[in-house]
Design a protein around this motif. Structure first.
Motif, PDB file in Angstrom:
ATOM      1  N   VAL A 122       0.867  -1.187   0.000  1.00 44.06           N
ATOM      2  CA  VAL A 122       0.000   0.000   0.000  1.00 44.06           C
ATOM      3  C   VAL A 122       0.898   1.229   0.000  1.00 44.06           C
ATOM      4  CG1 VAL A 122      -1.740   1.312   1.272  1.00 44.06           C
ATOM      5  CG2 VAL A 122      -1.846  -1.183   1.234  1.00 44.06           C
ATOM      6  N   SER A 123       0.741   2.075  -1.002  1.00 48.55           N
ATOM      7  CA  SER A 123       1.520   3.311  -1.040  1.00 48.55           C
ATOM      8  C   SER A 123       0.643   4.454  -0.544  1.00 48.55           C
ATOM      9  CB  SER A 123       2.032   3.592  -2.455  1.00 48.55           C
ATOM     10  OG  SER A 123       0.951   3.749  -3.341  1.00 48.55           O
ATOM     11  N   ASN A 124       1.283   5.558  -0.191  1.00 52.48           N
ATOM     12  CA  ASN A 124       0.501   6.690   0.314  1.00 52.48           C
ATOM     13  C   ASN A 124       1.184   8.005  -0.009  1.00 52.48           C
ATOM     14  OD1 ASN A 124       2.011   7.865   2.748  1.00 52.48           O
ATOM     15  ND2 ASN A 124       2.040   5.684   3.222  1.00 52.48           N
ATOM     16  N   SER A 125       0.406   9.049   0.095  1.00 51.01           N
ATOM     17  CA  SER A 125       0.924  10.411  -0.101  1.00 51.01           C
ATOM     18  C   SER A 125       0.680  11.243   1.156  1.00 51.01           C
ATOM     19  CB  SER A 125       0.260  11.057  -1.324  1.00 51.01           C
ATOM     20  OG  SER A 125      -1.148  11.086  -1.168  1.00 51.01           O
ATOM     21  N   ILE A 126       0.801  10.589   2.302  1.00 51.20           N
ATOM     22  CA  ILE A 126       0.550  11.272   3.576  1.00 51.20           C
ATOM     23  C   ILE A 126       1.478  12.466   3.744  1.00 51.20           C
ATOM     24  CG2 ILE A 126       0.617  11.077   6.091  1.00 51.20           C
ATOM     25  CD1 ILE A 126      -0.197   8.127   5.725  1.00 51.20           C
ATOM     26  N   ARG A 127       2.754  12.260   3.494  1.00 53.33           N
ATOM     27  CA  ARG A 127       3.713  13.356   3.693  1.00 53.33           C
ATOM     28  C   ARG A 127       3.342  14.576   2.849  1.00 53.33           C
ATOM     29  NH1 ARG A 127      10.330  13.227   3.151  1.00 53.33           N
ATOM     30  NH2 ARG A 127      10.595  15.391   3.765  1.00 53.33           N
ATOM     31  N   LEU A 128       3.019  14.352   1.590  1.00 47.80           N
ATOM     32  CA  LEU A 128       2.634  15.438   0.692  1.00 47.80           C
ATOM     33  C   LEU A 128       1.423  16.188   1.246  1.00 47.80           C
ATOM     34  CD1 LEU A 128       2.858  16.872  -2.119  1.00 47.80           C
ATOM     35  CD2 LEU A 128       1.238  15.152  -2.928  1.00 47.80           C
ATOM     36  N   HIS A 129       0.387  15.456   1.614  1.00 47.60           N
ATOM     37  CA  HIS A 129      -0.821  16.090   2.156  1.00 47.60           C
ATOM     38  C   HIS A 129      -0.537  16.788   3.486  1.00 47.60           C
ATOM     39  CE1 HIS A 129      -3.850  14.742  -0.718  1.00 47.60           C
ATOM     40  NE2 HIS A 129      -3.203  13.596  -0.773  1.00 47.60           N
ATOM     41  N   ARG A 130       0.274  16.145   4.321  1.00 47.02           N
ATOM     42  CA  ARG A 130       0.604  16.718   5.630  1.00 47.02           C
ATOM     43  C   ARG A 130       1.355  18.031   5.468  1.00 47.02           C
ATOM     44  NH1 ARG A 130       5.029  16.468   8.299  1.00 47.02           N
ATOM     45  NH2 ARG A 130       5.932  14.699   7.193  1.00 47.02           N
ATOM     46  N   GLU A 131       2.326  18.051   4.571  1.00 46.18           N
ATOM     47  CA  GLU A 131       3.108  19.278   4.356  1.00 46.18           C
ATOM     48  C   GLU A 131       2.249  20.375   3.730  1.00 46.18           C
ATOM     49  OE1 GLU A 131       6.542  17.872   2.196  1.00 46.18           O
ATOM     50  OE2 GLU A 131       7.567  17.304   4.053  1.00 46.18           O
ATOM     51  N   ARG A 132       1.366  20.010   2.809  1.00 46.20           N
ATOM     52  CA  ARG A 132       0.457  20.998   2.212  1.00 46.20           C
ATOM     53  C   ARG A 132      -0.462  21.600   3.269  1.00 46.20           C
ATOM     54  NH1 ARG A 132      -1.609  18.075  -3.327  1.00 46.20           N
ATOM     55  NH2 ARG A 132       0.283  18.444  -4.550  1.00 46.20           N
ATOM     56  N   ALA A 133      -0.843  20.779   4.252  1.00 46.83           N
ATOM     57  CA  ALA A 133      -1.730  21.250   5.323  1.00 46.83           C
ATOM     58  C   ALA A 133      -0.961  22.007   6.409  1.00 46.83           C
ATOM     59  CB  ALA A 133      -2.470  20.067   5.942  1.00 46.83           C
ATOM     60  N   GLY A 134       0.361  22.015   6.303  1.00 47.29           N
ATOM     61  CA  GLY A 134       1.177  22.710   7.296  1.00 47.29           C
ATOM     62  C   GLY A 134       1.216  22.011   8.642  1.00 47.29           C
TER      63      GLY A 134
END
Length: 75
Positions: A7-19
């Motif tokens: 399972v891959s994810n883009s948590i880091r990307l979303h987390r950083e975009r959300a600050g």
């Protein structure tokens, strides 16, 4: 040796975009920072409930944060 999840994810990307920091997101979804790090680095797959909580924290759908390879991609 721990077998990484498929399972891959883009948590880091979303987390950083959300600050958000890892600690802030972990607190929001009710897990430790260490658990979030393992999920973010794809060393651990979250439960379905936790996956929904993560996506909901970003205000996006589950498939915008998580992906599972198609059968032909997995080989």
């Amino acid at each position: 040796m721990v077998k990484p999840t498929r399972v891959s994810n883009s948590i880091r990307l979303h987390r950083e975009r959300a600050g958000l920091t890892q600690a802030e997101l972990a607190r929001t979804i009710g897990v430790t920072r260490q658990t979030l790090i393992a999920i973010e680095q794809e060393k651990y797959s979250p439960t379905l409930e936790l996956a929904f909580q993560i996506a909901r924290a970003f205000g996006v759908g589950l498939d915008e944060v998580f992906a599972y390879p198609d059968a032909e991609d997995a080989s």
